[in-house]
Design a protein around this motif. Structure first.
Motif, PDB file in Angstrom:
ATOM      1  N   LYS A 153       9.392   0.361   8.867  1.00 27.39           N
ATOM      2  CA  LYS A 153       9.754   1.523   9.615  1.00 27.39           C
ATOM      3  C   LYS A 153       8.388   1.327  10.061  1.00 27.39           C
ATOM      4  N   GLY A 154       7.702   0.258  10.636  1.00 26.56           N
ATOM      5  CA  GLY A 154       6.628  -0.044  11.426  1.00 26.56           C
ATOM      6  C   GLY A 154       5.180  -0.265  10.816  1.00 26.56           C
ATOM      7  N   ILE A 155       5.360   0.183   9.314  1.00 21.23           N
ATOM      8  CA  ILE A 155       4.064   0.518   8.365  1.00 21.23           C
ATOM      9  C   ILE A 155       3.970  -0.303   7.719  1.00 21.23           C
ATOM     10  N   VAL A 156       2.653  -1.370   7.864  1.00 20.52           N
ATOM     11  CA  VAL A 156       2.658  -1.526   6.614  1.00 20.52           C
ATOM     12  C   VAL A 156       2.059  -1.167   5.800  1.00 20.52           C
ATOM     13  N   LEU A 157       2.943  -1.710   4.599  1.00 20.08           N
ATOM     14  CA  LEU A 157       2.991  -1.885   3.014  1.00 20.08           C
ATOM     15  C   LEU A 157       1.322  -2.321   2.539  1.00 20.08           C
ATOM     16  N   LYS A 158       0.686  -1.132   1.093  1.00 14.77           N
ATOM     17  CA  LYS A 158       0.001  -1.621   0.888  1.00 14.77           C
ATOM     18  C   LYS A 158      -0.020  -2.233   0.048  1.00 14.77           C
ATOM     19  N   TRP A 159       1.280  -2.687  -0.481  1.00 11.20           N
ATOM     20  CA  TRP A 159       1.985  -3.306  -1.734  1.00 11.20           C
ATOM     21  C   TRP A 159       3.426  -3.609  -1.525  1.00 11.20           C
ATOM     22  N   SER A 160       3.417  -4.864  -2.220  1.00  7.86           N
ATOM     23  CA  SER A 160       4.873  -5.671  -2.325  1.00  7.86           C
ATOM     24  C   SER A 160       5.284  -5.909  -3.670  1.00  7.86           C
ATOM     25  N   ARG A 200       6.088  10.215   5.302  1.00  7.99           N
ATOM     26  CA  ARG A 200       7.455  11.058   5.299  1.00  7.99           C
ATOM     27  C   ARG A 200       8.165   9.737   5.521  1.00  7.99           C
ATOM     28  N   LYS A 201       7.777   8.967   6.153  1.00  3.80           N
ATOM     29  CA  LYS A 201       8.260   8.569   7.376  1.00  3.80           C
ATOM     30  C   LYS A 201       8.451   7.179   5.878  1.00  3.80           C
ATOM     31  N   PRO A 206       7.856  12.540  -1.253  1.00  4.91           N
ATOM     32  CA  PRO A 206       6.654  13.077  -0.762  1.00  4.91           C
ATOM     33  C   PRO A 206       5.917  13.835  -1.013  1.00  4.91           C
ATOM     34  N   VAL A 207       4.339  13.585  -1.270  1.00  3.24           N
ATOM     35  CA  VAL A 207       3.620  14.433  -1.281  1.00  3.24           C
ATOM     36  C   VAL A 207       2.728  15.066  -0.179  1.00  3.24           C
ATOM     37  N   ASP A 208       2.257  16.395  -0.007  1.00  2.00           N
ATOM     38  CA  ASP A 208       1.668  17.220   0.655  1.00  2.00           C
ATOM     39  C   ASP A 208       0.536  18.305   0.625  1.00  2.00           C
ATOM     40  N   HIS A 209       0.114  17.195  -0.931  1.00  2.00           N
ATOM     41  CA  HIS A 209      -1.610  18.081  -0.737  1.00  2.00           C
ATOM     42  C   HIS A 209      -2.185  17.551   0.238  1.00  2.00           C
ATOM     43  N   PRO A 210      -3.833  17.631   0.635  1.00  2.00           N
ATOM     44  CA  PRO A 210      -4.045  17.546   2.034  1.00  2.00           C
ATOM     45  C   PRO A 210      -5.393  16.187   0.987  1.00  2.00           C
ATOM     46  N   SER A 213      -3.568  10.652  -0.188  1.00  2.00           N
ATOM     47  CA  SER A 213      -3.465   9.167   0.615  1.00  2.00           C
ATOM     48  C   SER A 213      -2.128   9.348   0.862  1.00  2.00           C
ATOM     49  N   LYS A 214      -1.888   8.170   2.460  1.00  2.00           N
ATOM     50  CA  LYS A 214      -0.590   8.371   2.505  1.00  2.00           C
ATOM     51  C   LYS A 214       0.426   7.756   2.153  1.00  2.00           C
ATOM     52  N   GLN A 215       0.111   6.118   1.277  1.00  2.00           N
ATOM     53  CA  GLN A 215       0.123   6.016   0.259  1.00  2.00           C
ATOM     54  C   GLN A 215       0.024   5.501  -0.968  1.00  2.00           C
ATOM     55  N   HIS A 216      -0.097   7.348  -1.440  1.00  2.00           N
ATOM     56  CA  HIS A 216      -1.300   6.983  -2.715  1.00  2.00           C
ATOM     57  C   HIS A 216      -1.039   6.051  -3.877  1.00  2.00           C
ATOM     58  N   ALA A 217       0.348   6.538  -4.709  1.00  2.00           N
ATOM     59  CA  ALA A 217       0.915   5.212  -5.590  1.00  2.00           C
ATOM     60  C   ALA A 217       2.216   5.144  -5.894  1.00  2.00           C
ATOM     61  N   VAL A 218       2.537   3.686  -6.279  1.00  2.00           N
ATOM     62  CA  VAL A 218       3.748   3.057  -6.223  1.00  2.00           C
ATOM     63  C   VAL A 218       4.429   3.386  -8.173  1.00  2.00           C
ATOM     64  N   LEU A 219       5.391   4.131  -8.387  1.00  2.00           N
ATOM     65  CA  LEU A 219       5.772   3.508  -9.490  1.00  2.00           C
ATOM     66  C   LEU A 219       7.296   2.412  -9.232  1.00  2.00           C
ATOM     67  N   GLN A 220       6.440   1.521  -9.812  1.00  2.00           N
ATOM     68  CA  GLN A 220       7.372   0.502  -9.757  1.00  2.00           C
ATOM     69  C   GLN A 220       8.622  -0.055 -11.365  1.00  2.00           C
ATOM     70  N   TYR A 221       9.961  -0.425 -11.282  1.00  2.00           N
ATOM     71  CA  TYR A 221      10.291  -0.904 -12.283  1.00  2.00           C
ATOM     72  C   TYR A 221      10.132  -2.600 -12.886  1.00  2.00           C
ATOM     73  N   ARG A 222      10.016  -3.048 -13.916  1.00  2.00           N
ATOM     74  CA  ARG A 222       9.412  -4.165 -14.027  1.00  2.00           C
ATOM     75  C   ARG A 222      10.207  -4.438 -15.665  1.00  2.00           C
ATOM     76  N   LEU A 223      10.296  -6.033 -15.320  1.00  2.00           N
ATOM     77  CA  LEU A 223      10.876  -6.190 -16.341  1.00  2.00           C
ATOM     78  C   LEU A 223      10.121  -6.765 -17.502  1.00  2.00           C
ATOM     79  N   LYS A 224      10.205  -6.568 -18.765  1.00  2.00           N
ATOM     80  CA  LYS A 224       8.950  -6.241 -20.089  1.00  2.00           C
ATOM     81  C   LYS A 224      10.184  -8.078 -21.111  1.00  2.00           C
ATOM     82  N   GLU A 225       9.505  -8.592 -21.689  1.00  2.00           N
ATOM     83  CA  GLU A 225      10.382  -9.115 -22.410  1.00  2.00           C
ATOM     84  C   GLU A 225       9.015  -9.023 -24.084  1.00  2.00           C
TER      85      GLU A 225
END
Length: 293
Positions: A153-160, A200-201, A206-210, A213-225
């Motif tokens: 959405k026109g914003i560079v993400l900090k993670w892939s 919010r875009k 969304p976390v509204d506390h000042p 950060s705009k991109q504070h953290a990510v919750l990622q699901y990964r395959l574990k063997e």
């Protein structure tokens, strides 16, 4: 002459004596008439027979008592014998079961050893391929820019997302607590990743506390063997992970700050806090009990 003469008996006295003798003789005759006609020998035989019958009867009574005692003893012995036989049968059944179980275990052990030998021979025949282990360290994904296509959405993400990202099989949820009361529940099982931040875009949570950060953290699901060498089985499971995206005030996992740009595996009942916000995010799924909250 008077001295040599015998004294005369009074006739009155002799008459009394005669009367007494007559009475005695009469009594004797009456007693003889009343006596039974049996002789002394017959009486003796009758007494002897009666005594013999009494002795036989007493002997029979004694024999009956002895027989009763023997029967009681035999019944007691039979009950004890039955109990012993039952115990012996139970022991035999246990031994048979143990032998069958041991035989099954031996067969399984032999099969496992054969499979291991077959796997070893197949591995020896195949060329050695080095498997890369899961790397949870710094991947350099945060340094990507618009040229690599890491933009949303026109914003560079900090993670892939990593290669082992998967959508979860369990229905995970985030319960949001504020002042020890549930104020919101979030269903987080429809995507492979959820971005947390103030933007919010692009933020999924969304976390509204000042202080966040705009991109504070990510919750990622990964395959574990996970490989179990004893059972020769590999278990594949999709697990949730949290990663702080180099935020200014950091992310807390169970009231402890975590390192930035590093994945941390989450477990049922873990509590997350972002920045200086007082809200707590508890990770649970649909089958969780109230004790985990």
């Amino acid at each position: 002459e008077s001295r040599n003469r015998r004294p005369r008996r009074d006739r009155s006295e002799s008459a009394e004596r005669r009367k007494r003798r007559e009475k005695i003789s009469r009594k004797r005759s009456d007693s003889r008439e009343n006596r039974p006609s049996t002789s002394h020998r017959e009486l003796f035989i009758q007494k002897r027979t009666k005594s013999a019958e009494n002795i036989k009867y007493e002997r029979r009574l004694v024999k009956d008592e002895v027989m009763e005692e023997r029967l009681n003893a035999s019944e007691e012995l039979s009950s004890e014998v039955k109990i012993e036989r039952k115990e012996i049968k139970q022991e035999q059944v246990k031994e048979e079961k143990s032998t069958t179980v041991n035989a099954d275990l031996r067969e399984r052990f032999n099969e496992n050893t054969k499979q291991r030998e077959m796997n070893q021979t197949s591995n020896e025949s195949k060329p050695n391929v080095i498997k890369e282990a899961a790397d949870f360290g710094l991947s350099g994904a945060l340094s990507k820019d618009t040229k690599t296509g890491n933009i949303y959405k026109g914003i560079v993400l900090k993670w892939s997302e990593p290669e082992d990202s998967r959508t979860p099989t369990k229905r995970w949820r985030l319960y949001v607590f504020k002042n020890s009361e549930i104020c919101q529940t979030m269903h987080i099982h429809r995507q492979s990743a959820y971005l947390i931040g103030r933007e919010r875009k692009i933020a999924d949570i969304p976390v509204d506390h000042p202080s966040c950060s705009k991109q504070h953290a990510v919750l990622q699901y990964r395959l574990k063997e996970t490989n179990k060498e004893e059972e020769m089985v590999t278990i594949r499971e999709v697990r949730p992970y949290i990663m702080d995206l180099a935020s200014t005030n950091g992310t807390q996992l169970n009231s402890e700050l975590i390192e930035a740009s590093r994945y941390y595996e989450l477990v049922e009942g873990d509590c997350l806090k972002f920045g200086h916000s007082s809200r707590e995010y508890v990770l649970l799924h649909e089958k969780s009990t109230e004790d985990k909250i």
